[in-house]
Each structure stands twice: as structure tokens, then as C-alpha cells.
Design an enzyme around this catalytic site. Structure first.
Site, short mmCIF file in Angstrom:
data_model
loop_
_atom_site.label_atom_id
_atom_site.label_comp_id
_atom_site.label_asym_id
_atom_site.label_seq_id
_atom_site.Cartn_x
_atom_site.Cartn_y
_atom_site.Cartn_z
N TYR A 51 1.74 34.32 -26.64
CA TYR A 51 1.66 32.96 -26.09
C TYR A 51 2.92 32.16 -26.40
CZ TYR A 51 0.44 28.09 -25.47
OH TYR A 51 0.47 26.78 -25.07
N HIS A 81 7.03 18.04 -18.72
CA HIS A 81 6.41 17.25 -19.78
C HIS A 81 7.14 15.93 -20.05
CE1 HIS A 81 4.17 20.89 -20.35
NE2 HIS A 81 3.54 20.44 -21.43
N ASN A 193 5.94 21.03 -29.17
CA ASN A 193 4.74 21.10 -30.01
C ASN A 193 5.09 20.48 -31.36
OD1 ASN A 193 2.78 24.13 -29.42
ND2 ASN A 193 2.70 22.14 -28.47
N TYR A 277 -12.83 -16.67 -53.66
CA TYR A 277 -12.62 -15.21 -53.72
C TYR A 277 -11.21 -14.80 -53.29
CZ TYR A 277 -17.65 -14.26 -54.27
OH TYR A 277 -18.94 -14.18 -54.73
N ARG A 280 -9.37 -15.27 -56.54
CA ARG A 280 -9.92 -14.57 -57.69
C ARG A 280 -10.02 -13.07 -57.47
NH1 ARG A 280 -16.04 -14.97 -59.13
NH2 ARG A 280 -15.88 -16.73 -57.69
#
Length: 504
Positions: A51, A81, A193, A277, A280
Site C-alpha cells: 500500500y 489533495h 500522511n 471565589y 480566594r
């Protein structure tokens, strides 16, 4: 010139490469490249069907290609591509992508000839960046479209940004004194790839996040002084009992930043029990975000020099093996990029809440919107709205791309990672978070000014001075956008981060 060992890449090295340090693979990598190219030659000569070397691609993998058409196969692969869309990838990200491709090829399992890596190195040495559209990859069978645009430029197709001048690729190569690259068996597939585009964009977001995080620590500490907040929540004994490494480090950083503050000393026994908060719980929230960033950094450091093409070549005494696997699937990068986004969303959210507290006289005890002549002047009313808008935008971007998938290639690629989308989102969120922190720096500096002649700590005084060099003390309403943008840029450039680094 950094001489890179592809088998021993560190986060520090990647940070230098991201900043533009010149680099090339070491001699051992080049020897491995030669050996893997020889393996491909032996496979072709044997007539074995493998392949990507003498077959079609994807769903066409069962189609055997005759030897006289192998060069045509690779050429057509790249041209077909090269179909990306969108804005061009930033030059520094493209450069990092090319370096990462060289690192992966340098592991010696991809089967490209030295002429291919020489062509990639020539792009780096000549400051010749292929123009790569940023959209078109789903991060599954590699970043096919972006890497195809990189390879097409080597072949004389598409465009190259040559030291800032955009030219047709063929003209740029001619100016560089290089002939268009002719690909051999396996080489086109080896080049497209791979996860190098996704990884480069994610690393760009990571290093931006690193700078934003450092600046947010400084802004958060300065905001504590502006509020005359308590430093007791940063006591190391509290964080040690929980044991979370990020929390322990953040608490230590905040204590260090506030050490020596006359403002802190002035209210040592004021009787105030608890702060909101957002002040803190900085060690707990920022620490959790830091742990996410550290984990993303580990993943991306590994991925930076990984072999992620297909098939992968192995050679030994028993012969040559070309094994088709799935290393091109970018799921690790997708998860890393999404966690960068999540961490930055919370860093910015916490920062915006501190801004809101400081401009609210009921919460801060300071003048409304930090202006002495309220009513005629709006002060920092609307910069807080801008910060809120950026936080809201970040939340809309926080849905993880890594859990999405659209099958491609006629169902052959039936699960994809969406890593490039995750990475590009993280880069946007980093810039937004830098804008929020910039507003907090302005707000906290203004709040600290109200406590004069009491001074903040020497470390924070230096940060205060950096802020004031860009954004002077607010006396009356003025045009905000330019100095806010300048501070946002300063955050992204690392000028407000106090030298903070991941990986310690």
C-alpha cells in the site's frame, strides 16, 4: 543552529523552534533516512504489492499501479489533495510544521530519499514558507490538504511566501536556485500522511496559552492587592493537603508575587474572613487549568517527533516490512487542543470575575468603575463588558471538536479526529483570553493606585510599571481600544508573563 535529534525532543526545544530558532536534523537522522529509502527501493524491485508504494490510496488501495506509472501516482496524489480553503496559515506555524515533518521523517521509518528532506530544509534555510490554506483537514488520514499544499510548493505548484514576498511556487524555487521536486515511490504519501499541521497549530496555541497563563497569575496577584484581599488562601499547607500539583504551584507563585507587599501588611489583622471565589480559589481553579496545560504539553511534545505516516517501514535481518496502521489519526492532538481551550476558558472566566469585583464599589470598597468623577466619566465600566464578551465567545468555542466525526473517503475513513479544528479553536481562545487578562491588568493597576502611598510588592510593582508604560493611570475617560490591544499583544508576546514556563 539547533541540531535536532528526532528521538529526543523536549518542550524547551519546541519552544525555541516556535520562536524561530534555525534548526536541522542531526547526522544520525539523515543516516536513518537513507536506510529507509533503500528499503523502499528493495520493495519496489521485489515486485511485492505494498500500500502507498505501488497501489492506489484510500478506497482505491486494492488497485495495483504498474512501475512505469509510480511517479505519476505520487504527483497526482499531491495535486488532488491540494484543495484547502481559508486564510493562509501564519508563517511561524508553517515553519514549525515543516520542522515537525523533518523530525518525523528523521526517525527513519517513512521511506523518503535525502533529496526530499533536503528540499524541506531549503525552505527553512531560505525563509520560504509555502502558502497553506488553514481549512480542509479533518485530522484523520493525516493532515492531507495542508501537507499537500506544502509538498505541492516543493514541486512548483501553488504559492510560496519568500521572506515576506508572495510568489508563484515555481518562481520562488527558481529564485532560490532549486529545481522542482520529483517524487519517488512512497514519498508523496509520506509527506502528506501525518499530524504535523495539527500539531504545529496546537503547539502555537499551547505556547500562547503559556504566556497568557503567566500574565493571568500576575494580574490575579495584582488584583488581590487592589482588593486588599487575603493571602491566607495561598498558604502552602492548604494545597499540600489536597496534593494537586497545579494547585501547589499556583499557590506558590501567588505567594511569591505578593511577597513584600506593603498593601498586604497594612490589613494583616483587618478581620476580613473570606474573599470572593475568583480571588480566594485561584490556586484551585488556575491549578486545575495548569494541570490540563501540562498534560497537553506532554502529549504534543511526544507527537512532535512521532512517526505518523502510513505505511510504516521496518527493516531487519529478516527483510523489509511495510505495515499499514493508523498513526496518522490525530486523536491525541485533538484531545490536547481541546484541553488547552478548556483551560484557557476558565483562566479568562476567573479573570473577568475579578475585573467585575474590582469595578463594583459594593464588592471592592473602591470608587465605582475605578474613576473619581463617576457619572461624567464611565471609567472601566465598558472594558469589563469587553472582557465579558470575550469570555462568552470562548464559551461558544469550548464544545470539544475531538468528540465530533464526519466519515470521509467513501467510508474508508469512518472516524476522524477533527484535530486541526480543535487546534485552530484553541488559538482563537488564547487570543481572546489574552484580551481578558489585558483588561484585568488595567483594572488591577488602577485599583492598586488607590492605595498609594502603600506600595504593592517589588515583583508586582515591576508588572505595574509594564502596564503603565502602555496604559497610563486613568484620570478621565479616554479612547481605550488601542491601549487594550497593545496590552493584549504584550500578553501574547510574553512581556507580562514574568518568565512563567510550563514543564517545570
Amino acid at each position: 543552529m539547533l541540531i535536532l535529534d528526532p528521538e529526543a525532543i523536549t518542550l524547551s526545544t519546541l519552544r525555541q523552534l516556535w520562536s524561530g530558532a534555525p534548526a536541522r536534523p542531526d547526522e544520525a537522522a539523515l543516516a536513518r533516512i537513507d536506510a529507509s529509502a533503500a528499503a523502499v527501493s528493495r520493495i519496489v524491485a521485489s515486485g511485492e504489492t505494498v500500500y502507498g508504494i505501488n497501489t492506489g490510496f484510500g478506497l482505491l488501495a486494492q488497485t495495483r499501479i504498474p512501475g512505469e506509472r509510480l511517479a505519476e501516482l505520487q504527483r497526482n496524489l499531491i495535486l488532488s489533495h491540494s484543495c484547502g480553503l481559508g486564510e493562509a496559515t501564519p508563517r511561524h506555524v508553517t515553519r514549525l510544521m515543516i520542522v515537525l515533518k523533518l523530525l518525523g521523517l528523521g526517525r527513519g521509518h517513512s521511506g523518503v530519499r535525502r533529496v526530499v528532506t533536503d528540499a524541506l530544509q531549503a525552505l527553512l534555510d531560505g525563509d520560504a514558507m509555502p502558502v497553506i490554506p488553514s481549512q480542509g483537514s479533518v485530522g484523520a488520514s493525516g493532515d492531507l490538504a495542508p501537507l499537500a499544499h506544502m509538498t505541492a510548493a516543493l514541486m512548483g505548484h501553488g504559492w510560496i511566501d519568500l521572506a515576506g514576498e508572495r510568489l508563484p511556487a515555481a518562481a520562488a524555487l527558481e529564485r532560490m536556485g532549486r529545481a522542482p521536486l520529483e517524487l519517488g515511490p512512497k514519498e508523496g504519501l509520506a509527506l502528506i500522511n501525518g499530524t504535523q499541521f495539527s500539531t504545529a497549530v496546537a503547539l502555537d496555541a499551547l505556547f500562547a496559552a503559556e504566556r497568557v497563563f503567566g500574565a493571568a497569575l500576575g494580574a490575579g496577584a495584582l488584583a488581590v492587592d487592589a482588593l486588599k484581599g487575603s493571602v491566607k488562601p495561598f498558604d502552602p499547607r492548604i494545597s499540600a493537603l489536597r496534593g494537586q500539583p497545579g494547585q501547589i504551584r499556583v499557590a506558590g507563585e501567588l505567594s511569591r508575587l505578593l511577597d513584600g507587599s506593603a498593601i498586604v501588611s497594612s490589613h494583616h489583622r483587618c478581620g476580613r474572613v473570606q474573599d470572593p471565589y475568583s480571588f480566594r480559589c485561584q490556586p484551585q481553579v488556575m491549578g486545575a487549568a495548569l494541570d490540563l496545560l501540562e498534560n497537553a504539553a506532554r502529549t504534543l511534545t511526544i507527537e512532535a517527533a512521532a512517526v505518523t505516516d502510513n505505511p510504516i517501514l521496518f527493516s531487519g535481518e529478516e527483510g523489509d516490512d511495510a505495515i499499514s496502521g493508523g498513526n496518522f489519526h490525530a486523536q491525541p492532538v485533538a484531545f490536547a487542543a481541546d484541553t488547552i481551550t478548556l483551560a484557557l476558558c476558565e483562566v479568562a472566566s476567573l479573570s473577568e470575575r475579578r475585573i467585575s469585583v474590582l469595578v463594583d464599589p459594593k464588592m471592592s470598597g473602591l470608587p465605582a468603575f475605578l474613576t473619581d468623577d463617576g457619572g461624567v466619566n464611565s471609567g472601566l465600566m465598558i472594558p469589563q463588558v469587553t472582557a465579558a464578551a470575550l469570555v462568552a465567545e470562548n464559551r461558544s468555542l469550548a464544545f470539544p471538536a475531538s468528540v465530533d466525526s464526519i466519515p470521509t473517503s467513501a467510508g474508508q475513513e469512518d472516524h476522524v479526529s477533527m484535530a486541526p479544528i480543535a487546534a485552530r479553536k484553541a488559538a482563537v481562545v488564547a487570543r481572546n483570553a489574552a484580551g481578558v487578562v489585558a483588561v484585568e491588568l488595567i483594572t488591577a493597576a488602577q485599583g492598586v493606585d488607590y492605595h498609594a502611598p502603600l506600595a504593592t510588592s517589588p515583583t508586582l510593582a515591576a508588572l505595574h510599571g509594564e502596564v503603565r508604560a502602555i496604559s497610563p493611570h486613568l484620570e478621565a475617560d479616554r479612547y481605550w481600544a488601542d491601549e487594550m490591544a497593545a496590552l493584549q499583544t504584550a500578553v501574547l508576546e510574553g512581556r507580562m508573563s514574568g518568565g512563567f514556563h510550563l514543564g517545570r
